[in-house]
Write an enzyme that holds these catalytic residues in place. Structure first.
Site, PDB file in Angstrom:
ATOM      1  N   SER A   1       3.326  -1.517  10.384  1.00 15.79           N
ATOM      2  CA  SER A   1       4.772  -1.483  10.638  1.00 15.79           C
ATOM      3  C   SER A   1       5.491  -2.794  10.326  1.00 15.79           C
ATOM      4  CB  SER A   1       5.050  -1.052  12.079  1.00 15.79           C
ATOM      5  OG  SER A   1       4.510   0.229  12.292  1.00 15.79           O
TER       6      SER A   1
ATOM      7  N   GLY B   1       2.931  -1.000   4.349  1.00 17.83           N
ATOM      8  CA  GLY B   1       2.874   0.417   4.002  1.00 17.83           C
ATOM      9  C   GLY B   1       4.263   0.962   3.718  1.00 17.83           C
TER      10      GLY B   1
ATOM     11  N   LYS C   1       0.084   4.222  -0.264  1.00 20.53           N
ATOM     12  CA  LYS C   1      -0.549   5.429   0.296  1.00 20.53           C
ATOM     13  C   LYS C   1      -0.317   6.608  -0.665  1.00 20.53           C
ATOM     14  CE  LYS C   1      -0.241   3.313   4.773  1.00 20.53           C
ATOM     15  NZ  LYS C   1      -0.081   3.441   6.227  1.00 20.53           N
TER      16      LYS C   1
ATOM     17  N   ASN D   1       0.869  -1.176   0.000  1.00 22.52           N
ATOM     18  CA  ASN D   1       0.000   0.000   0.000  1.00 22.52           C
ATOM     19  C   ASN D   1       0.909   1.229   0.000  1.00 22.52           C
ATOM     20  OD1 ASN D   1      -1.793   2.039   0.429  1.00 22.52           O
ATOM     21  ND2 ASN D   1      -2.463   1.368   2.472  1.00 22.52           N
TER      22      ASN D   1
ATOM     23  N   HIS E   1      -9.617   1.371   5.125  1.00 23.86           N
ATOM     24  CA  HIS E   1      -8.334   1.634   5.789  1.00 23.86           C
ATOM     25  C   HIS E   1      -8.539   2.663   6.899  1.00 23.86           C
ATOM     26  CE1 HIS E   1      -4.200   2.734   6.482  1.00 23.86           C
ATOM     27  NE2 HIS E   1      -3.858   1.625   5.848  1.00 23.86           N
TER      28      HIS E   1
ATOM     29  N   GLU F   1      -5.409  -4.575  10.816  1.00 20.49           N
ATOM     30  CA  GLU F   1      -4.428  -3.489  10.928  1.00 20.49           C
ATOM     31  C   GLU F   1      -4.701  -2.714  12.213  1.00 20.49           C
ATOM     32  OE1 GLU F   1      -2.430  -2.396   6.927  1.00 20.49           O
ATOM     33  OE2 GLU F   1      -4.031  -0.992   7.365  1.00 20.49           O
TER      34      GLU F   1
HETATM   35  P1  13P Z   1       2.904   0.903   7.729  1.00 26.01           P
HETATM   36  O1  13P Z   1       3.453  -0.404   7.230  1.00 26.01           O
HETATM   37  O2  13P Z   1       3.594   2.094   7.160  1.00 26.01           O
HETATM   38  O3  13P Z   1       2.753   0.920   9.198  1.00 26.01           O
HETATM   39  O4  13P Z   1       1.409   0.975   7.140  1.00 26.01           O
HETATM   40  C1  13P Z   1       0.576  -0.101   7.291  1.00 26.01           C
HETATM   41  C2  13P Z   1      -0.640   0.158   6.515  1.00 26.01           C
HETATM   42  O5  13P Z   1      -1.410   1.026   6.845  1.00 26.01           O
HETATM   43  C3  13P Z   1      -0.857  -0.658   5.307  1.00 26.01           C
HETATM   44  O6  13P Z   1      -2.130  -0.486   4.798  1.00 26.01           O
END
Ligand code: 13P
Length: 252
Positions: free
Chosen positions: A214, A235, A10, A8, A94, A165
């Site tokens: 994470s 992420g 983002k 992801n 999300h 998550e």
């Molecule tokens: P991180 O891996 O940056 O913590 O993000 C996790 C996430 O929200 C994946 O959708």
């Protein structure tokens, strides 16, 4: 079962040029992986990604979509539009979208639209730090899952991917506050129980339930090791192609 490893991105990277560089590097690195690799870039880079990924093993995903097929919905993108350019997966619910006003009812409507287009929704649930502190983590998961499942048939539920998550564990890699793998497993087993209750025991056992929050190249195997964890939703680490490829090549 192949593990499902989803990136992801983002709201990253900042330019199409950089996105293309990452698509090409990913394509070169994902050949005969043991896992299924899905990349979810921002909407504006999806068309470029389909060009790069049209041959090869990587599947394409989007980070959201709207529930209507078309019409006067400024700024929105429909599941059928995503389908028409080759997207296969859509992340929904999300916590970063929930923080902007998304709720489990709208997530439910979006899931239906995604399923109607024969795409796979990746449905995120997770408790906040406050809910966890109060000892309400499982109640929060149950409330989110039941509101979402409530509007779906057992058959529809069988076509979704879930992702646990925990909100408190997202974007915390830098200060080492990731979710301990045994806690992630307990929550995932709880979600499997809820799935079994609504869609039958087989669905509870076999539906993909991912972990996200994470994940990095040093802890990925600890989550993947258990059979109940079907894969990862990564992420921050997914923006580092080398590290993401390492995770996708996990042997566990
Ligand atoms: P991180 O891996 O940056 O913590 O993000 C996790 C996430 O929200 C994946 O959708």
């Amino acid at each position: 079962m192949k593990k499902l490893i989803i990136a992801n991105w983002k709201m990253n990277p900042s330019t199409l040029r950089e996105a293309r560089r990452m698509f090409l590097a990913l394509k070169a690195g994902v050949k005969s992986n043991k896992s299924e690799v899905v990349v979810c870039p921002p909407f504006v880079y999806l068309a470029a990604a389909t060009e790069v990924f049209k041959s090869g093993k990587i599947r394409l995903g989007a980070q959201d979509c709207f529930w209507a097929e078309n019409g006067p919905y400024t700024g929105e993108v429909s599941a059928s539009m995503l389908k028409s350019i080759g997207v296969k997966y859509v992340i929904l619910g999300h916590s970063e979208k929930r923080a902007m006003g998304e709720n489990s009812e709208t997530v439910g409507k979006k899931i239906k639209a995604v399923l109607k287009s024969n795409l796979t929704p990746v449905v995120c649930v997770g408790e906040t730090a406050e809910q966890k502190q109060k000892g309400d983590a499982f109640a929060a998961l149950e409330e989110q899952a039941e509101t979402i499942f409530g509007g779906l048939s057992g058959q529809q539920i069988k076509n979704i991917v879930m992702a646990y998550e925990p909100v408190w564990a997202i974007s915390t890699a830098a200060n080492s506050r990731s979710c301990p793998p045994d806690e992630a497993l307990t929550a995932i087993l709880f979600l499997r129980k809820l799935l079994a209750k609504t869609a039958g025991p087989k669905a509870g056992q076999t539906l993909p339930v991912l972990y996200g929050g994470s994940v990095d190249e040093s802890n990925a195997d600890d989550y993947l090791r258990n059979e109940a964890v079907s894969g990862l939703l990564a992420g921050g680490v997914s923006l580092n192609v080398k590290k993401f490829l390492k995770i996708s090549q996990s042997k566990v």
